[in-house]
Scaffold this motif. Structure first.
Motif, PDB file in Angstrom:
ATOM      1  N   ASP A  48       0.865  -1.176   0.000  1.00 33.46           N
ATOM      2  CA  ASP A  48       0.000   0.000   0.000  1.00 33.46           C
ATOM      3  C   ASP A  48       0.893   1.215   0.000  1.00 33.46           C
ATOM      4  OD1 ASP A  48      -2.162   1.558  -0.022  1.00 33.46           O
ATOM      5  OD2 ASP A  48      -3.004   0.854   1.878  1.00 33.46           O
TER       6      ASP A  48
ATOM      7  N   VAL B  58      -0.479   9.802   1.014  1.00 33.04           N
ATOM      8  CA  VAL B  58      -1.922   9.959   1.155  1.00 33.04           C
ATOM      9  C   VAL B  58      -2.256  11.444   1.214  1.00 33.04           C
ATOM     10  CG1 VAL B  58      -3.922   9.435   2.584  1.00 33.04           C
ATOM     11  CG2 VAL B  58      -2.080   7.779   2.390  1.00 33.04           C
TER      12      VAL B  58
ATOM     13  N   ASP C 181      -6.895  13.185  -2.964  1.00 36.84           N
ATOM     14  CA  ASP C 181      -6.972  11.889  -3.641  1.00 36.84           C
ATOM     15  C   ASP C 181      -7.717  10.828  -2.836  1.00 36.84           C
ATOM     16  OD1 ASP C 181      -5.524  12.986  -5.702  1.00 36.84           O
ATOM     17  OD2 ASP C 181      -3.583  12.250  -4.949  1.00 36.84           O
ATOM     18  N   ASP C 182      -7.625  10.901  -1.499  1.00 32.17           N
ATOM     19  CA  ASP C 182      -8.120   9.803  -0.683  1.00 32.17           C
ATOM     20  C   ASP C 182      -9.293  10.168   0.221  1.00 32.17           C
ATOM     21  OD1 ASP C 182      -5.874   7.665  -1.128  1.00 32.17           O
ATOM     22  OD2 ASP C 182      -4.810   9.542  -0.762  1.00 32.17           O
TER      23      ASP C 182
ATOM     24  N   ARG D 127      -9.837   8.772   5.211  1.00 34.74           N
ATOM     25  CA  ARG D 127      -8.696   7.890   4.941  1.00 34.74           C
ATOM     26  C   ARG D 127      -7.375   8.618   5.182  1.00 34.74           C
ATOM     27  NH1 ARG D 127      -5.650   5.698   0.543  1.00 34.74           N
ATOM     28  NH2 ARG D 127      -5.347   3.453   0.800  1.00 34.74           N
ATOM     29  N   TRP D 128      -7.352   9.886   4.811  1.00 32.37           N
ATOM     30  CA  TRP D 128      -6.129  10.668   5.059  1.00 32.37           C
ATOM     31  C   TRP D 128      -5.846  10.759   6.555  1.00 32.37           C
ATOM     32  CZ3 TRP D 128      -6.169  15.420   7.671  1.00 32.37           C
ATOM     33  CH2 TRP D 128      -4.932  16.075   7.745  1.00 32.37           C
TER      34      TRP D 128
END
Length: 317
Positions: free
Chosen positions: A40, A46, A50-51, A55-56
């Motif tokens: 990953d 991150v 984008d995420d 999630r970041w």
């Protein structure tokens, strides 16, 4: 005139045969530039764009966010434990820290006491409508709590919301107008005092007469901790003790000068019965251990400890 070697390929001729050229695949069909299976991207790669922010927040390795994650996870763990204790005890806070020594040797200063609502885990022959078994009744049934007959209750002295609660043993129940000094009190404790000499006798209302195990006199005379304790003033019953952990709550009180759970000046619950005067005391304990929070994970632990302290009440004796 010879032609190209049939065993070679354009890719091999391009890089001199040292290996597959960029963009080619290995024998397993993977590109050498592709991330390994199961791998990953690192926290540094991150981004919110984008995420997404969730999630970041969960994967970034930025120092401030890592610290925030530590704090949130620590507080969440403490909150879950607190909710479980509340579900069992039925009251909040479900824990109290002991401030003095009037219940020695059965409770010590700095003990953490788990308490329950008075109608839970009821012993044999409780006072009707209260869930509390007095020492007087427990002597008949053999029921004990903290090494002696009878329940140990937590109550608001004189029903005051501004005084630190008291944790003492319920000795007997009296009814309004009862001359309890002559009918139920232990002469070894009263020392020959008559009802006329005690301001709470005859009993001004129905309720409990209480006493600290390490005190010489009842709370209703001599010590002057409280008048006869009405059932509605009882906030819980002591169930079991955890030695020393109550110092966390007392230490936070000292460090933050009562900002966790402000408390007014309190009366000393351990006066000699021959000296019924009231004595003012400080807002917090006089001698407790301090704690501190550091950076990184330590700060998360420190804040979690503060959250735990907020879930722990104080009781004097």
């Amino acid at each position: 005139m010879s032609g190209p070697d049939p065993g070679s390929s354009d890719d091999e001729r391009t890089d001199g045969g040292s290996g597959p050229r960029r963009g080619s695949s290995d024998q397993n069909g993977r590109s050498p530039d592709a991330p390994a299976a199961g791998g990953d991207e690192s926290g540094a790669d991150v981004t919110i764009e984008d995420d997404g922010i969730v999630r970041w927040f969960l994967r970034t390795d930025e120092e401030t966010i890592v610290l925030a994650r530590d704090v949130v996870s620590s507080v969440a763990i403490v909150a879950v434990i607190g909710l479980l204790l509340f579900a069992v005890s039925g009251i909040w806070p479900p824990l109290v820290a002991v401030e003095s020594e009037s219940m020695v040797p059965n409770m010590q200063k700095g003990d953490l006491i788990f308490i329950t609502d008075s109608d839970r885990f009821v012993g044999d022959n409780p006072v009707e409508g209260t869930g509390v078994v007095t020492l007087e009744r427990a002597q008949e049934t053999g029921y004990e709590k903290f090494n002696r007959p009878g329940d140990v209750i937590i109550f608001k002295p004189d029903g005051s919301e501004y005084e630190t609660p008291v944790i003492h043993r319920a000795h007997f129940w009296v009814e309004e107008g009862e001359n309890w000094v002559d009918t139920k009190a232990d002469e070894e404790i009263t020392g020959g005092v008559t009802c006329e000499q005690v301001r709470t006798c005859p009993a001004p209302h129905d309720g409990f007469v209480t006493k600290g195990d390490n005190n010489d006199g009842y709370d209703q005379f001599g010590n002057s901790v409280s008048t006869v304790v009405k059932p509605e003033w009882v906030t819980g019953k002591a169930t079991f003790r955890v030695p020393w952990l109550g110092h966390i709550r007392l230490a936070f009180d000292k460090l933050f000068s009562g900002t966790i759970a402000p408390s007014p000046t309190v009366w000393d619950a351990g006066l000699d019965p021959a000296s019924p005067q009231l004595t003012s005391g400080p807002n917090g304990p006089t001698a407790v251990d301090g704690v501190s929070a550091g950076a990184g994970v330590g700060a998360g632990t420190g804040i979690a400890a503060g959250t735990a302290a907020a879930a722990i009440g104080r009781s004097r004796r």
